[in-house]
Design a protein around this motif. Structure first.
Motif, PDB file in Angstrom:
ATOM      1  N   LEU A   2      38.424  33.807  40.718  1.00 46.54           N
ATOM      2  CA  LEU A   2      37.133  34.534  40.362  1.00 46.54           C
ATOM      3  C   LEU A   2      36.325  34.896  41.277  1.00 46.54           C
ATOM      4  O   LEU A   2      35.909  33.966  42.105  1.00 46.54           O
ATOM      5  CB  LEU A   2      36.695  33.373  39.224  1.00 46.54           C
ATOM      6  CG  LEU A   2      37.587  32.883  37.926  1.00 46.54           C
ATOM      7  CD1 LEU A   2      36.766  32.131  37.055  1.00 46.54           C
ATOM      8  CD2 LEU A   2      38.500  34.057  37.476  1.00 46.54           C
ATOM      9  N   LEU A   3      36.091  36.105  41.300  1.00 50.77           N
ATOM     10  CA  LEU A   3      34.825  36.556  42.108  1.00 50.77           C
ATOM     11  C   LEU A   3      33.656  37.027  41.142  1.00 50.77           C
ATOM     12  O   LEU A   3      33.875  37.857  40.584  1.00 50.77           O
ATOM     13  CB  LEU A   3      35.516  37.706  42.928  1.00 50.77           C
ATOM     14  CG  LEU A   3      36.664  37.454  43.954  1.00 50.77           C
ATOM     15  CD1 LEU A   3      36.984  38.543  44.675  1.00 50.77           C
ATOM     16  CD2 LEU A   3      36.398  36.272  44.896  1.00 50.77           C
ATOM     17  N   TYR A   4      32.453  36.451  41.826  1.00 50.52           N
ATOM     18  CA  TYR A   4      31.430  36.768  40.706  1.00 50.52           C
ATOM     19  C   TYR A   4      30.451  37.732  41.677  1.00 50.52           C
ATOM     20  O   TYR A   4      29.988  37.461  43.048  1.00 50.52           O
ATOM     21  CB  TYR A   4      30.537  35.660  40.322  1.00 50.52           C
ATOM     22  CG  TYR A   4      31.442  34.668  39.371  1.00 50.52           C
ATOM     23  CD1 TYR A   4      31.382  35.210  38.157  1.00 50.52           C
ATOM     24  CD2 TYR A   4      32.229  33.819  39.858  1.00 50.52           C
ATOM     25  CE1 TYR A   4      31.813  34.584  36.969  1.00 50.52           C
ATOM     26  CE2 TYR A   4      32.817  33.048  38.802  1.00 50.52           C
ATOM     27  CZ  TYR A   4      32.690  33.299  37.541  1.00 50.52           C
ATOM     28  OH  TYR A   4      33.733  32.806  36.599  1.00 50.52           O
ATOM     29  N   SER A   5      29.943  38.782  41.254  1.00 44.48           N
ATOM     30  CA  SER A   5      28.901  39.575  42.283  1.00 44.48           C
ATOM     31  C   SER A   5      27.684  39.706  41.454  1.00 44.48           C
ATOM     32  O   SER A   5      27.793  40.253  40.033  1.00 44.48           O
ATOM     33  CB  SER A   5      29.568  41.014  42.135  1.00 44.48           C
ATOM     34  OG  SER A   5      28.876  41.950  42.828  1.00 44.48           O
ATOM     35  N   GLY A  60      49.589  33.203  45.356  1.00 45.34           N
ATOM     36  CA  GLY A  60      50.005  33.527  43.785  1.00 45.34           C
ATOM     37  C   GLY A  60      48.885  33.904  42.648  1.00 45.34           C
ATOM     38  O   GLY A  60      49.097  33.641  41.774  1.00 45.34           O
ATOM     39  N   ARG A  61      47.798  34.364  43.354  1.00 50.66           N
ATOM     40  CA  ARG A  61      46.649  34.622  42.771  1.00 50.66           C
ATOM     41  C   ARG A  61      46.120  35.976  42.645  1.00 50.66           C
ATOM     42  O   ARG A  61      46.365  36.566  43.584  1.00 50.66           O
ATOM     43  CB  ARG A  61      45.626  33.542  42.895  1.00 50.66           C
ATOM     44  CG  ARG A  61      45.707  32.119  42.821  1.00 50.66           C
ATOM     45  CD  ARG A  61      44.598  31.362  43.007  1.00 50.66           C
ATOM     46  NE  ARG A  61      44.240  31.394  44.374  1.00 50.66           N
ATOM     47  CZ  ARG A  61      43.194  30.609  44.643  1.00 50.66           C
ATOM     48  NH1 ARG A  61      42.289  29.690  43.837  1.00 50.66           N
ATOM     49  NH2 ARG A  61      42.842  30.579  46.270  1.00 50.66           N
ATOM     50  N   ASP A  62      45.783  36.623  41.554  1.00 52.24           N
ATOM     51  CA  ASP A  62      44.862  37.919  41.418  1.00 52.24           C
ATOM     52  C   ASP A  62      43.601  37.555  41.521  1.00 52.24           C
ATOM     53  O   ASP A  62      42.950  36.451  41.400  1.00 52.24           O
ATOM     54  CB  ASP A  62      45.387  38.683  40.173  1.00 52.24           C
ATOM     55  CG  ASP A  62      46.806  39.087  40.242  1.00 52.24           C
ATOM     56  OD1 ASP A  62      47.575  39.283  40.979  1.00 52.24           O
ATOM     57  OD2 ASP A  62      47.181  39.338  39.011  1.00 52.24           O
ATOM     58  N   LEU A  63      42.662  38.547  41.913  1.00 52.50           N
ATOM     59  CA  LEU A  63      41.316  38.537  42.097  1.00 52.50           C
ATOM     60  C   LEU A  63      40.904  39.092  40.706  1.00 52.50           C
ATOM     61  O   LEU A  63      40.975  40.170  40.378  1.00 52.50           O
ATOM     62  CB  LEU A  63      40.751  39.278  43.212  1.00 52.50           C
ATOM     63  CG  LEU A  63      41.263  38.996  44.668  1.00 52.50           C
ATOM     64  CD1 LEU A  63      40.923  39.929  45.913  1.00 52.50           C
ATOM     65  CD2 LEU A  63      41.011  37.664  44.804  1.00 52.50           C
ATOM     66  N   GLY A  84      37.613  43.663  36.289  1.00 50.20           N
ATOM     67  CA  GLY A  84      38.855  43.844  36.212  1.00 50.20           C
ATOM     68  C   GLY A  84      39.896  42.980  36.979  1.00 50.20           C
ATOM     69  O   GLY A  84      39.126  42.367  37.682  1.00 50.20           O
ATOM     70  N   ARG A  85      41.062  43.161  37.114  1.00 51.20           N
ATOM     71  CA  ARG A  85      41.896  42.453  38.097  1.00 51.20           C
ATOM     72  C   ARG A  85      42.282  43.134  39.355  1.00 51.20           C
ATOM     73  O   ARG A  85      42.666  44.261  39.279  1.00 51.20           O
ATOM     74  CB  ARG A  85      43.150  42.133  37.155  1.00 51.20           C
ATOM     75  CG  ARG A  85      44.294  41.218  37.766  1.00 51.20           C
ATOM     76  CD  ARG A  85      45.154  40.880  36.855  1.00 51.20           C
ATOM     77  NE  ARG A  85      45.902  41.864  36.146  1.00 51.20           N
ATOM     78  CZ  ARG A  85      47.102  42.323  36.881  1.00 51.20           C
ATOM     79  NH1 ARG A  85      47.711  41.434  37.766  1.00 51.20           N
ATOM     80  NH2 ARG A  85      47.767  43.431  36.444  1.00 51.20           N
ATOM     81  N   PHE A  86      42.259  42.775  40.395  1.00 46.17           N
ATOM     82  CA  PHE A  86      42.361  43.281  41.796  1.00 46.17           C
ATOM     83  C   PHE A  86      43.162  42.491  42.765  1.00 46.17           C
ATOM     84  O   PHE A  86      43.561  41.395  42.306  1.00 46.17           O
ATOM     85  CB  PHE A  86      41.078  43.434  42.136  1.00 46.17           C
ATOM     86  CG  PHE A  86      39.996  44.285  41.543  1.00 46.17           C
ATOM     87  CD1 PHE A  86      39.680  45.630  41.945  1.00 46.17           C
ATOM     88  CD2 PHE A  86      39.179  43.728  40.417  1.00 46.17           C
ATOM     89  CE1 PHE A  86      39.019  46.378  41.200  1.00 46.17           C
ATOM     90  CE2 PHE A  86      38.444  44.752  39.785  1.00 46.17           C
ATOM     91  CZ  PHE A  86      38.249  45.967  40.246  1.00 46.17           C
ATOM     92  N   ALA A  87      43.804  43.412  43.667  1.00 46.90           N
ATOM     93  CA  ALA A  87      44.146  42.780  45.027  1.00 46.90           C
ATOM     94  C   ALA A  87      43.568  43.646  46.135  1.00 46.90           C
ATOM     95  O   ALA A  87      43.134  44.453  46.109  1.00 46.90           O
ATOM     96  CB  ALA A  87      45.836  43.109  44.873  1.00 46.90           C
ATOM     97  N   LEU A  88      43.662  42.715  47.207  1.00 45.44           N
ATOM     98  CA  LEU A  88      43.020  43.274  48.531  1.00 45.44           C
ATOM     99  C   LEU A  88      44.096  44.529  48.849  1.00 45.44           C
ATOM    100  O   LEU A  88      45.148  44.409  48.708  1.00 45.44           O
ATOM    101  CB  LEU A  88      43.141  42.280  49.594  1.00 45.44           C
ATOM    102  CG  LEU A  88      42.114  41.213  49.576  1.00 45.44           C
ATOM    103  CD1 LEU A  88      42.404  40.260  50.705  1.00 45.44           C
ATOM    104  CD2 LEU A  88      40.753  41.613  49.678  1.00 45.44           C
ATOM    105  N   ASP A  89      43.155  45.617  49.604  1.00 48.21           N
ATOM    106  CA  ASP A  89      44.006  46.622  50.065  1.00 48.21           C
ATOM    107  C   ASP A  89      45.041  46.193  51.149  1.00 48.21           C
ATOM    108  O   ASP A  89      44.686  45.522  51.786  1.00 48.21           O
ATOM    109  CB  ASP A  89      42.949  47.633  50.508  1.00 48.21           C
ATOM    110  CG  ASP A  89      43.553  48.812  51.097  1.00 48.21           C
ATOM    111  OD1 ASP A  89      44.479  49.482  50.434  1.00 48.21           O
ATOM    112  OD2 ASP A  89      43.197  49.317  52.431  1.00 48.21           O
TER     113      ASP A  89
END
Length: 287
Positions: A2-5, A60-63, A84-89
């Protein structure tokens, strides 16, 4: 993961998390600033969160990104909206910038570049980073660069196809070249910097390679001596030069070896200096 902005926190410190207005050939990018009040890192206790973000795919985790949108009435508890669900570029997982901390002290920050996974994500106007209102170029320390930061090794023996690409051999060679050149210039009494450039109407940020303020020379470094590398260096220098103050800096390409004579002639015709490492010292540095 989880990323919180929280946009209010970012705006107070002079940076924004959110979508870039510009869309490249791979789609949209959401920028997310890393953790740490001082110079941000992937190492040690202070780099734990950034390290986890960098290696999220291999773990094994999405952001999962959430944005603060106020507080619960009658409490100080923040409310968050799911973005939403993300991955690093995979190609450029992060960039480095200079930004103030909560005490308004400038420091180096890691800005992660996130790509949405699938089509179920929120792209709303409030989440788009405001474009620059003017074009500006500020001088920042030479350490504000991805080549100066140490990436930790992943614990996984194999990497996922979605993993952020580790630094290439050319990038590592360029980082070594930058370190050698800074040591060389320090011995000449020169303290090298960089320019961090924002362009009016755009949300992205440009970061030059090394700048010698005393000689007013802007350098572009490459980790190889190929035609492709030299051509790219020429284009980058001509682009950056338009925005640098004072105007009209000298331009120089710095390479890990002497290139082919045809490339030397190309640079000479464009009045761009060529400096290179000959295995023992730097040759033809415009001092």
């Amino acid at each position: 993961m989880l990323l919180y902005s929280d946009p209010k926190v970012g705006e107070l410190r002079g940076y924004y998390d959110g979508w870039l207005a510009e869309v490249d050939e791979h789609g949209r990018v959401f920028e997310y600033t890393g953790h740490g009040e001082g110079d941000q890192t992937f190492e040690g206790r202070h780099g734990t969160g950034n390290r986890a973000t960098l290696h999220h795919v291999d773990d094994g985790r999405d952001l999962q990104v959430f944005k603060a949108v106020g507080v619960v009435p009658g409490t100080g508890t923040k409310r968050h909206r799911y973005v939403g669900r993300f991955a690093l570029d995979q190609i450029q997982p992060y960039v480095m910038r200079q930004a103030p901390n909560s005490n308004h002290v400038m420091r180096r920050v890691i800005v992660f570049r996130l790509r949405p996974l699938g089509s179920e994500y929120q792209h709303v106007e409030d989440d788009v980073i405001p474009p620059a209102t003017s074009t500006s170029a500020i001088v920042v320390p030479s350490s504000v660069t991805t080549s100066a930061i140490v990436e930790p090794e992943t614990n996984k023996k194999t990497k996922s196809l979605r993993s952020a690409a580790p630094k290439t051999t050319a990038e590592r060679r360029e980082a070594k070249l930058a370190d050698q050149f800074q040591s060389f210039m320090k011995a000449q009494g020169r303290d090298l910097k960089r320019f961090q450039i924002t362009v009016k109407g755009l949300t992205g940020t440009l970061l030059t390679d090394l700048y010698d303020a005393q000689g007013h020379v802007l350098y572009e470094l490459k980790g190889t001596c190929t035609r492709e590398a030299v051509r790219m260096a020429i284009g980058q220098l001509l682009d950056y030069r338009r925005h640098v103050e004072p105007r009209y800096p000298g331009l120089a390409v710095l390479l890990p070896g002497e290139p082919h004579e045809d490339l030397r002639a190309l640079l000479a015709e464009l009045q761009i200096s060529l400096a290179y490492w000959d295995g023992a010292t730097f040759i033809d540095v415009p001092l």
